[in-house]
Design a protein around this motif. Structure first.
Motif, mmCIF file in Angstrom:
data_model
loop_
_atom_site.group_PDB
_atom_site.id
_atom_site.type_symbol
_atom_site.label_atom_id
_atom_site.label_comp_id
_atom_site.label_asym_id
_atom_site.label_seq_id
_atom_site.Cartn_x
_atom_site.Cartn_y
_atom_site.Cartn_z
ATOM 1 N N ILE A 27 0.841 -1.207 0.000
ATOM 2 C CA ILE A 27 0.000 0.000 0.000
ATOM 3 C C ILE A 27 0.871 1.250 0.000
ATOM 4 C CG2 ILE A 27 -1.700 1.287 1.338
ATOM 5 C CD1 ILE A 27 -2.777 -1.404 2.340
ATOM 6 N N LYS A 28 1.909 1.229 0.828
ATOM 7 C CA LYS A 28 2.795 2.388 0.914
ATOM 8 C C LYS A 28 3.515 2.638 -0.409
ATOM 9 C CE LYS A 28 6.007 4.472 4.213
ATOM 10 N NZ LYS A 28 6.785 4.266 5.460
ATOM 11 N N PHE A 29 3.887 1.575 -1.105
ATOM 12 C CA PHE A 29 4.559 1.710 -2.393
ATOM 13 C C PHE A 29 3.661 2.420 -3.409
ATOM 14 C CE2 PHE A 29 5.746 0.203 -6.597
ATOM 15 C CZ PHE A 29 7.122 0.401 -6.598
ATOM 16 N N ARG A 30 2.386 2.034 -3.459
ATOM 17 C CA ARG A 30 1.450 2.651 -4.401
ATOM 18 C C ARG A 30 1.227 4.130 -4.069
ATOM 19 N NH1 ARG A 30 -1.793 -0.781 -7.418
ATOM 20 N NH2 ARG A 30 -2.478 1.182 -8.354
ATOM 21 N N VAL A 31 1.133 4.442 -2.784
ATOM 22 C CA VAL A 31 0.935 5.835 -2.369
ATOM 23 C C VAL A 31 2.153 6.684 -2.732
ATOM 24 C CG1 VAL A 31 0.615 7.342 -0.383
ATOM 25 C CG2 VAL A 31 -0.701 5.228 -0.550
ATOM 26 N N ILE A 32 3.348 6.133 -2.531
ATOM 27 C CA ILE A 32 4.567 6.866 -2.865
ATOM 28 C C ILE A 32 4.645 7.153 -4.365
ATOM 29 C CG2 ILE A 32 7.082 6.600 -3.035
ATOM 30 C CD1 ILE A 32 7.048 5.340 -0.284
ATOM 31 N N MET A 33 4.231 6.200 -5.177
ATOM 32 C CA MET A 33 4.253 6.420 -6.620
ATOM 33 C C MET A 33 3.339 7.585 -7.015
ATOM 34 S SD MET A 33 6.455 4.452 -7.910
ATOM 35 C CE MET A 33 6.048 4.818 -9.603
ATOM 36 N N ILE A 34 2.217 7.738 -6.320
ATOM 37 C CA ILE A 34 1.320 8.863 -6.618
ATOM 38 C C ILE A 34 1.942 10.170 -6.148
ATOM 39 C CG2 ILE A 34 -0.953 9.838 -6.103
ATOM 40 C CD1 ILE A 34 -2.005 6.994 -5.974
ATOM 41 N N ASN A 35 2.636 10.146 -5.012
ATOM 42 C CA ASN A 35 3.332 11.347 -4.554
ATOM 43 C C ASN A 35 4.431 11.749 -5.534
ATOM 44 O OD1 ASN A 35 1.823 11.673 -2.195
ATOM 45 N ND2 ASN A 35 3.132 10.268 -1.042
ATOM 46 N N ILE A 36 5.107 10.764 -6.096
ATOM 47 C CA ILE A 36 6.116 11.061 -7.122
ATOM 48 C C ILE A 36 5.469 11.705 -8.346
ATOM 49 C CG2 ILE A 36 7.716 9.986 -8.762
ATOM 50 C CD1 ILE A 36 8.453 7.982 -6.589
ATOM 51 N N TYR A 37 4.311 11.186 -8.731
ATOM 52 C CA TYR A 37 3.580 11.769 -9.862
ATOM 53 C C TYR A 37 3.197 13.221 -9.568
ATOM 54 C CZ TYR A 37 -0.535 12.897 -12.686
ATOM 55 O OH TYR A 37 -1.443 13.537 -13.488
ATOM 56 N N PHE A 38 2.729 13.497 -8.349
ATOM 57 C CA PHE A 38 2.310 14.844 -7.962
ATOM 58 C C PHE A 38 3.483 15.828 -8.054
ATOM 59 C CE2 PHE A 38 2.018 17.987 -4.502
ATOM 60 C CZ PHE A 38 0.914 18.704 -4.936
ATOM 61 N N ASN A 39 4.611 15.469 -7.464
ATOM 62 C CA ASN A 39 5.755 16.367 -7.483
ATOM 63 C C ASN A 39 6.341 16.516 -8.886
ATOM 64 O OD1 ASN A 39 6.625 17.143 -4.507
ATOM 65 N ND2 ASN A 39 5.899 15.033 -4.428
ATOM 66 N N SER A 40 6.300 15.448 -9.684
ATOM 67 C CA SER A 40 6.786 15.540 -11.060
ATOM 68 C C SER A 40 5.939 16.504 -11.877
ATOM 69 C CB SER A 40 6.795 14.157 -11.712
ATOM 70 O OG SER A 40 7.651 13.270 -11.021
ATOM 71 N N MET A 41 4.616 16.464 -11.690
ATOM 72 C CA MET A 41 3.740 17.394 -12.395
ATOM 73 C C MET A 41 3.963 18.828 -11.939
ATOM 74 S SD MET A 41 2.065 15.738 -14.645
ATOM 75 C CE MET A 41 0.897 17.017 -15.080
ATOM 76 N N CYS A 42 4.234 19.011 -10.656
ATOM 77 C CA CYS A 42 4.527 20.358 -10.158
ATOM 78 C C CYS A 42 5.794 20.916 -10.804
ATOM 79 C CB CYS A 42 4.681 20.331 -8.637
ATOM 80 S SG CYS A 42 3.130 20.056 -7.745
ATOM 81 N N LEU A 43 6.801 20.069 -10.945
ATOM 82 C CA LEU A 43 8.016 20.517 -11.615
ATOM 83 C C LEU A 43 7.776 20.795 -13.092
ATOM 84 C CD1 LEU A 43 10.836 18.249 -10.121
ATOM 85 C CD2 LEU A 43 10.535 20.696 -9.794
ATOM 86 N N SER A 44 6.996 19.954 -13.720
ATOM 87 C CA SER A 44 6.757 20.091 -15.153
ATOM 88 C C SER A 44 6.052 21.396 -15.478
ATOM 89 C CB SER A 44 5.947 18.890 -15.660
ATOM 90 O OG SER A 44 5.630 19.033 -17.027
ATOM 91 N N TRP A 45 5.123 21.804 -14.590
ATOM 92 C CA TRP A 45 4.334 23.000 -14.863
ATOM 93 C C TRP A 45 4.665 24.165 -13.932
ATOM 94 C CZ3 TRP A 45 1.774 23.540 -19.199
ATOM 95 C CH2 TRP A 45 1.460 22.385 -19.921
ATOM 96 N N ASN A 46 5.832 24.077 -13.284
ATOM 97 C CA ASN A 46 6.286 25.183 -12.417
ATOM 98 C C ASN A 46 5.244 25.557 -11.364
ATOM 99 O OD1 ASN A 46 8.821 25.528 -13.696
ATOM 100 N ND2 ASN A 46 7.841 26.708 -15.338
ATOM 101 N N LEU A 47 4.649 24.553 -10.766
ATOM 102 C CA LEU A 47 3.684 24.766 -9.685
ATOM 103 C C LEU A 47 4.392 24.630 -8.346
ATOM 104 C CD1 LEU A 47 0.735 22.597 -11.058
ATOM 105 C CD2 LEU A 47 0.990 25.072 -11.252
ATOM 106 N N SER A 48 3.966 25.425 -7.380
ATOM 107 C CA SER A 48 4.531 25.356 -6.030
ATOM 108 C C SER A 48 3.529 24.689 -5.106
ATOM 109 C CB SER A 48 4.860 26.756 -5.515
ATOM 110 O OG SER A 48 5.857 27.357 -6.305
ATOM 111 N N PRO A 49 3.832 23.492 -4.604
ATOM 112 C CA PRO A 49 2.897 22.819 -3.695
ATOM 113 C C PRO A 49 2.704 23.628 -2.414
ATOM 114 C CG PRO A 49 4.562 21.304 -4.529
ATOM 115 C CD PRO A 49 5.001 22.664 -4.917
ATOM 116 N N ASN A 50 1.634 23.319 -1.709
ATOM 117 C CA ASN A 50 1.317 24.056 -0.486
ATOM 118 C C ASN A 50 2.337 23.818 0.611
ATOM 119 O OD1 ASN A 50 -0.994 25.121 -1.664
ATOM 120 N ND2 ASN A 50 -2.280 23.408 -0.994
ATOM 121 N N TYR A 51 3.084 22.708 0.548
ATOM 122 C CA TYR A 51 4.068 22.461 1.608
ATOM 123 C C TYR A 51 5.331 23.311 1.436
ATOM 124 C CZ TYR A 51 6.467 19.374 -1.755
ATOM 125 O OH TYR A 51 7.118 18.862 -2.842
ATOM 126 N N VAL A 52 5.457 24.002 0.319
ATOM 127 C CA VAL A 52 6.616 24.864 0.073
ATOM 128 C C VAL A 52 6.279 26.274 0.558
ATOM 129 C CG1 VAL A 52 8.152 25.841 -1.654
ATOM 130 C CG2 VAL A 52 7.346 23.484 -1.887
#
Length: 481
Positions: A27-52
């Motif tokens: 379960i943790k592995f699948r969740v981490i893969m989605i977190n990787i997707y989220f941060n990759s999309m933020c980098l791709s589109w120059n988005l700043s996540p709320n934790y920054v």
């Protein structure tokens, strides 16, 4: 790295503890893969996540640029940490997988792993929906309106029609609409009889006769739970399958009462629901506008006799087995039906004439194959599918400012003159230096199935029609001419 002490801890743990860890890490592995997707999309589109959280008291261009660069570096560092966690978890999961597959029977492992994967998929799907909403919200906050549409297209690259397009005045219940969205090819869970379960139990006993008692107990418990599910839940509520069949019966009743018809749309995978009379009117409009002639009687029997006569005279092209295969034992006339074009105004129908089961259907298929074999004909301007088109386009360098244009021919095959098509096929065979006897036999067969041009409609009586200059059954290779 996986520490030696942690490896020893995993190997010394009981099977139950190992299974618990495997479930948790999956379960943790699948969740981490989605977190990787989220941060990759933020980098791709120059988005700043709320934790920054980075601010500067200065508003100079240099300060603004430095803050943006720092935020991007923060997200990159976060992404690196997620990748490191993913790699470590993958190593632990592989070690647990090795230990569990060694200690468990393959049946136990398969059942356990399937349940873990299903649970992880459900949790990952919910997490992905949450991440998708976060990305859309960040896009609205941090990007100018001019780029909102572009990002939305990346996150939602396709815009499809609704799965169910209801053109009638009948309103379906939510449960009915949900079931209709599964499509016309959905196969509901069929009701099983007592004999089906008896056969299953006997088959299991035969297959497991050499297994130990523990494995037989696992299978027996699984069968027992399935049987209980067939009978319904213990609190007296109907099972999920019985509920689904109740909805299906309700839909069937609605279709009969309101006189509705469900048809697959011409484009996409939508199901179109419309009044039966409206569907008939649209089909008749096409028939009327295309000068389709009404026949007094069904010509299928006569044409079947012609096919048998011509096939019996063939000596070279067809083998005795192929002669038997090309003759339909109980032929039916080609069936006409329409597919609504929901992407066009007024939603006209796309005419389809299904030749399956007609006298010339099998004959045309074999003759088309024989024609390609003897003529070695390859359509110069024909492609198999969009993948082949993409392959061809990669080798072409188009001029600057060029555009790709696609032309659609109206009623292409029905506009092909049959006699000229047969003469052209004969010319291709002669150019390929095909023996005269084979050339004559193929021409005779082409002439025979090209003369089949009747069709049946099930909404008018009499229901046999003949479109002028319409080829009978499809024949790959010949059509490409």
């Amino acid at each position: 790295m996986v520490l030696l002490r942690q490896v020893q801890c995993i190997k010394s743990a009981s099977t139950a503890v190992q299974a618990k860890w495997y479930k948790k890490l999956t379960i943790k592995f699948r969740v981490i893969m989605i977190n990787i997707y989220f941060n990759s999309m933020c980098l791709s589109w120059n988005l700043s996540p709320n934790y920054v959280h980075l601010r500067s008291s200065s508003t100079s261009p240099a300060a603004v640029h430095a803050v943006k660069a720092a935020k991007r570096a923060w997200v990159k560092k976060e992404l690196q940490q997620w990748y490191a966690k993913r790699n470590n978890i993958a190593l632990y999961r592989h070690l647990l997988y090795t230990e569990l597959t060694r200690s468990l029977h393959w049946v136990e492992w398969t059942v356990f792993d399937d349940r873990v994967r299903d649970l992880a998929s459900d949790i990952a799907h919910k997490k992905f929906q949450t991440v998708k909403k976060k990305l859309l919200n960040l896009k609205k906050k941090l990007l100018p309106p001019a780029r909102e549409e572009t990002v939305s297209q990346i996150l939602n690259p396709h815009t499809f029609h609704d799965k169910v397009i209801n053109l009638s005045n009948h309103h379906f219940k939510p449960a009915e609409s949900k079931l209709l969205e599964k499509g016309l090819k959905y196969c509901p869970d069929l009701k099983s009889s007592h004999n089906d379960f008896v056969d299953l139990i006997v088959d299991c006993e035969v297959a497991l006769r050499r297994e130990d008692h523990m494995i037989k107990s696992v299978i027996a418990n699984t069968l027992n739970s399935v049987l209980k599910g067939e009978e319904g839940t213990s609190d007296g509520k109907p099972s999920a399958r019985n509920q689904e069949w109740a909805v299906i019966n309700s839909i069937i009743k609605s279709f009969k009462t309101a006189n509705l018809v469900a048809i697959k749309a011409d484009k996409g995978n939508s199901t179109v629901i419309m009044d039966h009379q409206t569907y008939i009117d649209k089909c008749l409009i096409f028939i009327t506008e295309n000068d389709v002639q009404l026949l007094k009687k069904d010509p299928t029997v006569r044409f079947q006799s012609e096919c048998k006569t011509v096939v019996s005279e063939i000596k070279t092209v067809l083998t005795p087995k192929e002669k038997w295969e090309v003759i339909e034992m109980n032929p039916t006339p080609p069936r006409f039906y329409g597919m609504p074009k929901v992407h066009k105004p007024s939603i006209p129908i796309r005419p389809v004439v299904s030749g399956i089961g007609s006298p010339a259907h099998s004959l045309a298929r074999v003759v088309g194959r024989k024609f390609v074999e003897h003529s070695q004909f390859r359509g110069k301007y024909s492609i198999k599918n969009s993948i082949e088109l993409t392959k061809y386009l990669t080798d072409i360098t188009p001029p600057k400012n060029s555009i790709l244009v696609s032309f659609d021919v109206v009623n292409l095959f029905t506009s092909v003159p049959r006699e000229e098509a047969v003469l052209l096929a004969k010319k291709v065979l002669h150019n390929a230096k095909t023996p005269e006897i084979i050339c004559n036999e193929l021409t005779s067969l082409l002439t025979t199935f090209a003369s089949s041009h009747s069709m049946r409609t099930e909404f008018e009586d009499p229901f046999f029609w003949a479109p002028p200059e319409a080829p009978g059954a499809p024949s790959k290779g010949v059509n490409e001419l």
